[in-house]
Design a protein around this motif. Structure first.
Motif, mmCIF file in Angstrom:
data_model
loop_
_atom_site.group_PDB
_atom_site.id
_atom_site.type_symbol
_atom_site.label_atom_id
_atom_site.label_comp_id
_atom_site.label_asym_id
_atom_site.label_seq_id
_atom_site.Cartn_x
_atom_site.Cartn_y
_atom_site.Cartn_z
ATOM 1 N N VAL A 1 5.665 10.837 -25.816
ATOM 2 C CA VAL A 1 4.513 9.954 -26.918
ATOM 3 C C VAL A 1 3.763 9.167 -26.178
ATOM 4 O O VAL A 1 3.903 8.268 -27.571
ATOM 5 N N ALA A 2 3.637 8.769 -25.597
ATOM 6 C CA ALA A 2 3.308 7.578 -25.231
ATOM 7 C C ALA A 2 1.710 7.637 -24.849
ATOM 8 O O ALA A 2 0.769 8.742 -25.605
ATOM 9 N N ALA A 3 1.055 7.421 -23.848
ATOM 10 C CA ALA A 3 -0.737 6.840 -23.514
ATOM 11 C C ALA A 3 -1.149 8.011 -23.795
ATOM 12 O O ALA A 3 -2.166 8.228 -23.743
ATOM 13 N N HIS A 4 -0.458 9.420 -22.781
ATOM 14 C CA HIS A 4 -1.186 11.126 -22.348
ATOM 15 C C HIS A 4 -1.167 11.366 -24.138
ATOM 16 O O HIS A 4 -1.260 12.719 -23.697
ATOM 17 N N TYR B 1 4.027 3.051 -20.023
ATOM 18 C CA TYR B 1 3.564 2.798 -21.510
ATOM 19 C C TYR B 1 4.461 2.784 -22.588
ATOM 20 O O TYR B 1 4.768 3.293 -22.285
ATOM 21 N N ASP B 2 3.034 2.280 -23.997
ATOM 22 C CA ASP B 2 3.580 2.388 -24.524
ATOM 23 C C ASP B 2 3.770 3.359 -25.926
ATOM 24 O O ASP B 2 3.335 4.225 -25.403
ATOM 25 N N VAL B 3 4.827 3.312 -26.714
ATOM 26 C CA VAL B 3 4.841 5.064 -27.199
ATOM 27 C C VAL B 3 3.942 4.543 -28.260
ATOM 28 O O VAL B 3 2.930 3.391 -28.883
ATOM 29 N N LYS B 4 2.900 5.681 -28.622
ATOM 30 C CA LYS B 4 2.251 5.904 -29.447
ATOM 31 C C LYS B 4 2.144 6.985 -30.138
ATOM 32 O O LYS B 4 1.216 6.687 -31.381
ATOM 33 N N SER C 1 12.962 13.989 -30.749
ATOM 34 C CA SER C 1 14.353 14.007 -31.140
ATOM 35 C C SER C 1 14.828 12.432 -30.598
ATOM 36 O O SER C 1 15.056 11.695 -31.210
ATOM 37 N N VAL C 2 13.813 11.799 -29.353
ATOM 38 C CA VAL C 2 14.621 11.110 -28.870
ATOM 39 C C VAL C 2 13.770 9.847 -28.150
ATOM 40 O O VAL C 2 13.437 10.608 -26.974
ATOM 41 N N ILE C 3 13.479 8.382 -28.729
ATOM 42 C CA ILE C 3 11.814 8.514 -28.083
ATOM 43 C C ILE C 3 12.853 7.185 -27.339
ATOM 44 O O ILE C 3 13.669 6.279 -28.358
ATOM 45 N N ASN C 4 12.266 6.723 -25.929
ATOM 46 C CA ASN C 4 12.927 5.132 -25.990
ATOM 47 C C ASN C 4 12.009 5.194 -25.164
ATOM 48 O O ASN C 4 11.631 5.760 -23.755
ATOM 49 N N GLN C 5 11.702 3.583 -25.123
ATOM 50 C CA GLN C 5 10.454 2.355 -24.260
ATOM 51 C C GLN C 5 11.798 1.789 -23.935
ATOM 52 O O GLN C 5 11.458 0.749 -25.049
#
Length: 266
Positions: A159-162, A239-242, A250-254
């Motif tokens: 879910v981030a930069a790429h 990388y920031d979440v984009k 389902s689970v996103i963590n930064q």
């Protein structure tokens, strides 16, 4: 112990990256002293041919005692140093082949206890060769194991930069159907320096509409696959979440802290 993108040297300070990497492994091995494997999902170093980066990556004492599984990342592939430093089993250099005489390549597999591990060089988008390799390995060894784990560097469900890069979109369109068809249970990935756990996915779509975000327990049926993307294990780059609302997340963590993940097989 699953680790993502140590990428020693990415911060511009090799000593700091080495210190972070070493501390992560100290914390992980203290918390899980019975761990039997250290599994890196790629980008061990920042520059593929830089021996100072490799020296720092290999410095932690755990790398003299824990079996190390490596994955060919986009920062590793551009040199033969990857092949010279790491001895991987059952390597097929014709599947996911090197793109030049000075780069590294190939897919490999191994069995540990009752798990079949298959590791792809996702720098290559020669899906025909990857698919033929996976099909052959699963046909020859899949019946003798309980679980099948696939690993490659370029996460297709992150879910981030790429996550919107054209090459990632291409892999996301081409890889999931075969992964489901072959009955892989778990896919370990890196590249996006941010943690994501997917819903159960079958043939590139959510398998169970009733599965809720962050569901504590999921039980996969045939063809349903769990995809996990690791964050940075060294802290050299985040990388920031984009795409916080990505359909597959389902689970996103930064939290911009060094990460490792624990995979337990029972």
């Amino acid at each position: 112990l699953m680790v993502g993108d140590p990428q020693i040297g990415a911060s511009g300070n090799v000593a700091a990256d080495q210190a972070g990497w070493t501390d992560t492994l100290n914390v992980a091995s203290a918390a899980y002293p019975d761990a039997e494997m250290l599994f890196s999902v790629g980008d061990q170093v920042e520059k593929a041919a830089n021996e100072d980066h490799y020296t720092a990556f290999l410095a932690p004492s755990q790398l003299t005692s824990l079996p190390l599984v490596v994955t060919n990342g986009n920062h590793d592939v551009g040199s033969k140093a990857y092949e010279q430093h790491f001895n991987v089993p059952n390597l097929d250099t014709t599947a996911g082949a090197a793109s030049s005489g000075t780069s590294s390549g190939g897919d490999y597999w191994f069995i540990y206890k009752d798990v079949l591990f298959v590791n792809l060089n996702s720098n290559s988008r020669d899906y025909a060769s990857h698919n033929a390799f996976m099909q052959k390995v699963v046909a020859e060894h899949g019946a003798g194991v309980k679980w099948k784990v696939l690993a490659f560097h370029h996460s297709i469900y992150s879910v981030a930069a790429h996550q919107a890069d054209s090459d990632i979109v291409d892999r996301r369109a081409n890889m999931p159907k075969t992964i489901s068809d072959l009955g892989f249970d778990l896919v370990l990935q890196g590249h996006d320096h941010s943690y994501t756990r997917s819903y159960l996915i079958k043939d590139g779509a959510i398998a169970n509409a009733a599965e809720v975000p962050g569901q504590a327990t999921v039980e996969a049926q045939d063809g349903q696959v769990l995809y996990v993307t690791a964050n940075s294990a060294s802290g050299s780059k985040y990388y920031d979440v984009k795409a916080p609302n990505a359909w597959y997340g389902s689970v996103i963590n930064q939290e911009y802290v060094r990460n490792y993940s624990v995979v337990k097989v029972t």
